[in-house]
Design a protein around this motif. Structure first.
Motif, PDB file in Angstrom:
ATOM      1  N   THR A  58      -1.318  -1.323  -1.734  1.00 58.61           N
ATOM      2  CA  THR A  58      -1.502  -0.607  -3.000  1.00 58.61           C
ATOM      3  C   THR A  58      -2.794   0.201  -2.991  1.00 58.61           C
ATOM      4  O   THR A  58      -2.831   1.348  -3.454  1.00 58.61           O
ATOM      5  N   LEU A  59      -3.879  -0.369  -2.463  1.00 62.83           N
ATOM      6  CA  LEU A  59      -5.134   0.365  -2.379  1.00 62.83           C
ATOM      7  C   LEU A  59      -5.000   1.592  -1.483  1.00 62.83           C
ATOM      8  O   LEU A  59      -5.561   2.661  -1.777  1.00 62.83           O
ATOM      9  N   ALA A  60      -4.252   1.449  -0.393  1.00 68.65           N
ATOM     10  CA  ALA A  60      -4.068   2.590   0.502  1.00 68.65           C
ATOM     11  C   ALA A  60      -3.257   3.691  -0.174  1.00 68.65           C
ATOM     12  O   ALA A  60      -3.537   4.887   0.000  1.00 68.65           O
ATOM     13  N   LYS A  61      -2.250   3.327  -0.968  1.00 67.87           N
ATOM     14  CA  LYS A  61      -1.457   4.333  -1.676  1.00 67.87           C
ATOM     15  C   LYS A  61      -2.279   5.040  -2.750  1.00 67.87           C
ATOM     16  O   LYS A  61      -2.093   6.220  -3.013  1.00 67.87           O
ATOM     17  N   ARG A  62      -3.178   4.314  -3.380  1.00 69.31           N
ATOM     18  CA  ARG A  62      -4.028   4.943  -4.402  1.00 69.31           C
ATOM     19  C   ARG A  62      -5.075   5.867  -3.778  1.00 69.31           C
ATOM     20  O   ARG A  62      -5.639   6.707  -4.471  1.00 69.31           O
ATOM     21  N   LYS A  63      -5.389   5.625  -2.498  1.00 72.10           N
ATOM     22  CA  LYS A  63      -6.418   6.392  -1.788  1.00 72.10           C
ATOM     23  C   LYS A  63      -7.794   6.199  -2.421  1.00 72.10           C
ATOM     24  O   LYS A  63      -8.610   7.119  -2.478  1.00 72.10           O
ATOM     25  N   THR A  64      -8.033   4.976  -2.878  1.00 75.46           N
ATOM     26  CA  THR A  64      -9.343   4.664  -3.448  1.00 75.46           C
ATOM     27  C   THR A  64     -10.310   4.101  -2.416  1.00 75.46           C
ATOM     28  O   THR A  64     -11.502   3.966  -2.708  1.00 75.46           O
ATOM     29  N   ILE A  65      -9.815   3.753  -1.229  1.00 73.81           N
ATOM     30  CA  ILE A  65     -10.690   3.282  -0.152  1.00 73.81           C
ATOM     31  C   ILE A  65     -10.342   4.060   1.117  1.00 73.81           C
ATOM     32  O   ILE A  65      -9.245   4.603   1.249  1.00 73.81           O
ATOM     33  N   ASP A  66     -11.284   4.104   2.044  1.00 74.64           N
ATOM     34  CA  ASP A  66     -11.072   4.871   3.265  1.00 74.64           C
ATOM     35  C   ASP A  66     -10.302   4.046   4.297  1.00 74.64           C
ATOM     36  O   ASP A  66     -10.100   2.833   4.147  1.00 74.64           O
ATOM     37  N   ALA A  67      -9.903   4.705   5.357  1.00 70.60           N
ATOM     38  CA  ALA A  67      -9.088   4.069   6.389  1.00 70.60           C
ATOM     39  C   ALA A  67      -9.814   2.929   7.107  1.00 70.60           C
ATOM     40  O   ALA A  67      -9.198   1.887   7.376  1.00 70.60           O
ATOM     41  N   PRO A  68     -11.092   3.062   7.467  1.00 75.00           N
ATOM     42  CA  PRO A  68     -11.768   1.919   8.115  1.00 75.00           C
ATOM     43  C   PRO A  68     -11.784   0.661   7.256  1.00 75.00           C
ATOM     44  O   PRO A  68     -11.648  -0.446   7.781  1.00 75.00           O
ATOM     45  N   THR A  69     -11.948   0.811   5.950  1.00 74.70           N
ATOM     46  CA  THR A  69     -11.935  -0.362   5.075  1.00 74.70           C
ATOM     47  C   THR A  69     -10.558  -1.003   5.046  1.00 74.70           C
ATOM     48  O   THR A  69     -10.429  -2.234   5.066  1.00 74.70           O
ATOM     49  N   VAL A  70      -9.519  -0.176   5.005  1.00 72.17           N
ATOM     50  CA  VAL A  70      -8.151  -0.716   5.054  1.00 72.17           C
ATOM     51  C   VAL A  70      -7.920  -1.478   6.353  1.00 72.17           C
ATOM     52  O   VAL A  70      -7.348  -2.575   6.365  1.00 72.17           O
ATOM     53  N   SER A  71      -8.387  -0.929   7.464  1.00 74.42           N
ATOM     54  CA  SER A  71      -8.222  -1.593   8.763  1.00 74.42           C
ATOM     55  C   SER A  71      -8.962  -2.924   8.796  1.00 74.42           C
ATOM     56  O   SER A  71      -8.449  -3.918   9.322  1.00 74.42           O
ATOM     57  N   ALA A  72     -10.167  -2.957   8.240  1.00 74.26           N
ATOM     58  CA  ALA A  72     -10.925  -4.211   8.222  1.00 74.26           C
ATOM     59  C   ALA A  72     -10.233  -5.267   7.360  1.00 74.26           C
ATOM     60  O   ALA A  72     -10.198  -6.450   7.725  1.00 74.26           O
ATOM     61  N   MET A  73      -9.664  -4.858   6.227  1.00 77.18           N
ATOM     62  CA  MET A  73      -8.950  -5.809   5.378  1.00 77.18           C
ATOM     63  C   MET A  73      -7.692  -6.328   6.065  1.00 77.18           C
ATOM     64  O   MET A  73      -7.391  -7.533   6.025  1.00 77.18           O
ATOM     65  N   LEU A  74      -6.954  -5.441   6.709  1.00 79.73           N
ATOM     66  CA  LEU A  74      -5.750  -5.869   7.424  1.00 79.73           C
ATOM     67  C   LEU A  74      -6.097  -6.817   8.569  1.00 79.73           C
ATOM     68  O   LEU A  74      -5.337  -7.746   8.863  1.00 79.73           O
ATOM     69  N   LEU A  75      -7.247  -6.595   9.202  1.00 79.68           N
ATOM     70  CA  LEU A  75      -7.671  -7.495  10.259  1.00 79.68           C
ATOM     71  C   LEU A  75      -7.961  -8.894   9.706  1.00 79.68           C
ATOM     72  O   LEU A  75      -7.639  -9.906  10.348  1.00 79.68           O
ATOM     73  N   SER A  76      -8.543  -8.964   8.526  1.00 87.13           N
ATOM     74  CA  SER A  76      -8.798 -10.273   7.908  1.00 87.13           C
ATOM     75  C   SER A  76      -7.501 -10.996   7.606  1.00 87.13           C
ATOM     76  O   SER A  76      -7.373 -12.204   7.853  1.00 87.13           O
ATOM     77  N   VAL A  77      -6.513 -10.272   7.061  1.00 82.36           N
ATOM     78  CA  VAL A  77      -5.215 -10.900   6.782  1.00 82.36           C
ATOM     79  C   VAL A  77      -4.553 -11.356   8.080  1.00 82.36           C
ATOM     80  O   VAL A  77      -3.959 -12.439   8.152  1.00 82.36           O
ATOM     81  N   SER A  78      -4.663 -10.535   9.114  1.00 84.33           N
ATOM     82  CA  SER A  78      -4.101 -10.924  10.410  1.00 84.33           C
ATOM     83  C   SER A  78      -4.779 -12.175  10.951  1.00 84.33           C
ATOM     84  O   SER A  78      -4.106 -13.068  11.502  1.00 84.33           O
TER      85      SER A  78
END
Length: 493
Positions: free
Chosen positions: A299-319
């Protein structure tokens, strides 16, 4: 209890040998010496394998703590305090700011709930109705169901949210809106909810109202919803069974009897199909919470309220959460093979029972404490291996998962969210009167340095002085009080 019986057995053998002339029970010690060496190596391997499982479990919980810190920090400081991207990020309405803070704190609660749910999951404690877990997940559509709706039918979170949000009360009856009827045609779960709700509407108006809007508990405000069943304590250790503890010496016999009976019931020597194992719990709640976190990142990625590196770091935590969950499941569901454990225990007991015959001729009555010491060593190592191979229970030797969840993760989530969520400008503390950046070479604070003439020269002088002082201190610490370079002194010598 086991240690009490073996010295008694040794006393019986020694007493018979001493009191009866010509009654020699001694045997050669060659065979038992070789067997004792082999048993020592096997027990050492057994204990080290169990400790590897214990240490891996502790390492995985450390990874969970680290990822919880990282993920919470990313959400709290790198996700802006608004839901929709505004035209001017510096001018956000108060309502939008409150929405953003509520959303971020909610997702940090989900991160905290992951560790609590994982603790109960590893202890085979099903459900979410625990004092430490229910307040963190009671609002999720997967668990916030109307009364009478089974959890097994709530496989689609989005359909659950769409259908449950359209429930409304009309004159003491619960009805579905037109949007829910449309949703029920596309999602079977929504249709299931509609059918269950319609059946619940046939009850009395007061009872239906209580189901649709359950009472809440809490201090200020309405509080958390009351769960459909009483909340269990955060710790649920099993009751102590003194009978099992008293007759532990019969466990090898009982295990061997079960093994022999299974082999006897097998047909034509083929492997008999075993019973279907009971699952760890009714539902994998930690995995479901990772899905909620992934949905939030999407949802945050669709809103474009955070940049791509932050999305990658969050996905890494979930992984990493998912990897830790799978690794902990592997430790829990892959114990030491039963045949290996039973055979080792039988061999150790056989060795200890025959040991008095080997040493009584040489040690006489001293054989009794010698057998007791040997039993303490061998049976103690076996017991340690059995205790720590599954480190997720309530024993003193198990991992203190309650401490990890409550004292570390919960406390640190509160610590992170207690700081201002907006980025703290460095100007607030860097150029203050409390900052003396070049101490002890220059004791002026940042504000005083900015106000003096030729401030750059003062700064450069302080930096060069600090470098020279560091070199002189290093030489002194290396044992040269005269300030000479130790390498040069050795070369001259």
């Amino acid at each position: 209890m086991q240690l009490n019986r073996l010295p008694g057995w040794a006393a019986l053998i020694v007493g018979l040998d001493i009191t009866h002339d010509g009654f020699n029970l001694g045997i050669s010690n060659t065979m038992l010496s070789v067997l004792g060496t082999v048993i020592g190596f096997i027990i050492s391997y057994r204990t080290s394998s169990a400790y590897d499982r214990y240490w891996e479990g502790r390492r995985l919980w450390s990874d969970i703590v680290i990822q919880s810190r990282v993920f919470a920090r990313l959400i709290w400081f790198h996700v802006p305090n608004y839901i929709n991207l505004p035209a001017d990020p510096n001018n956000v309405s108060e309502e939008e700011t409150v929405k953003g803070l509520i959303e971020k704190k909610t997702m940090i609660n989900v991160i905290e709930a992951f560790s609590f749910s994982l603790k109960h999951y590893l202890r085979s404690e099903p459900g979410v109705y625990y004092e430490d877990l229910w307040p963190l997940v009671c609002y999720l559509p997967r668990y916030n169901l109307p009364s009478g709706v089974p959890k097994d039918g709530a496989d689609n979170l989005h359909a659950m949210a769409a259908s449950s949000s359209s429930l409304n009360e009309k004159g003491g009856e619960i009805s579905m809106s037109s949007s829910t009827n449309t949703m029920s045609q596309n999602y079977p779960v929504a249709n299931l909810l509609r059918q269950k709700t319609e059946s619940a509407a046939k009850m009395s108006a007061a009872h239906a109202h209580a189901m649709a809007q359950p009472p809440t508990v809490g201090g200020h405000g309405s509080g958390i919803p009351i769960p459909p069943e009483p909340l269990r304590p955060a710790r649920n250790p099993p009751d102590f069974n003194w009978i099992d503890d008293l007759f532990q010496f019969l466990i090898p016999v009982r295990s061997a009897f079960k093994y022999i009976s299974r082999r006897a019931r097998s047909k034509d020597g083929q492997r008999r199909k075993g019973k279907k194992r009971k699952p760890l719990t009714q539902e994998n709640i930690p995995l479901e919470l990772t899905l909620v976190l992934s949905s939030y990142i999407s949802t945050l990625a669709k809103r474009k309220t955070i940049d791509a590196p932050t999305v990658s770091a969050m996905l890494l935590s979930v992984s990493n959460f998912t990897t830790a969950l799978a690794s902990l499941e592997r430790i829990l569901t892959t114990p030491i093979p039963v045949g290996y454990a039973i055979h080792l225990k039988h061999v150790v007991w056989l060795y200890l029972l025959v040991l008095p015959f080997q040493i009584e001729a040489a040690l006489k009555w001293v054989s009794i404490p010698a057998v007791a010491i040997s039993a303490f060593v061998f049976l103690g190592l076996l017991s340690i291996g059995t205790e720590i191979e599954n480190p997720f229970g309530y024993d003193l030797n198990d991992l203190n998962m309650d401490y990890f969840c409550q004292r570390i993760i919960h406390r640190e989530m509160l610590e992170i969210t207690s700081h201002p969520s907006e980025s703290l400008s460095p100007d607030i503390f860097i150029y203050s009167t409390q900052n003396v950046p070049f101490h002890p070479q220059d004791n002026r604070n940042a504000e005083e340095l900015l106000s003096v003439r030729n401030a750059r020269n003062h700064v450069e002088r302080a930096l060069s002085s600090s470098t020279l002082d560091h070199i002189e201190r290093t030489k002194t610490y290396n044992g040269r009080a005269d300030g000479r370079d130790p390498i040069e002194a050795v070369a001259e010598a």
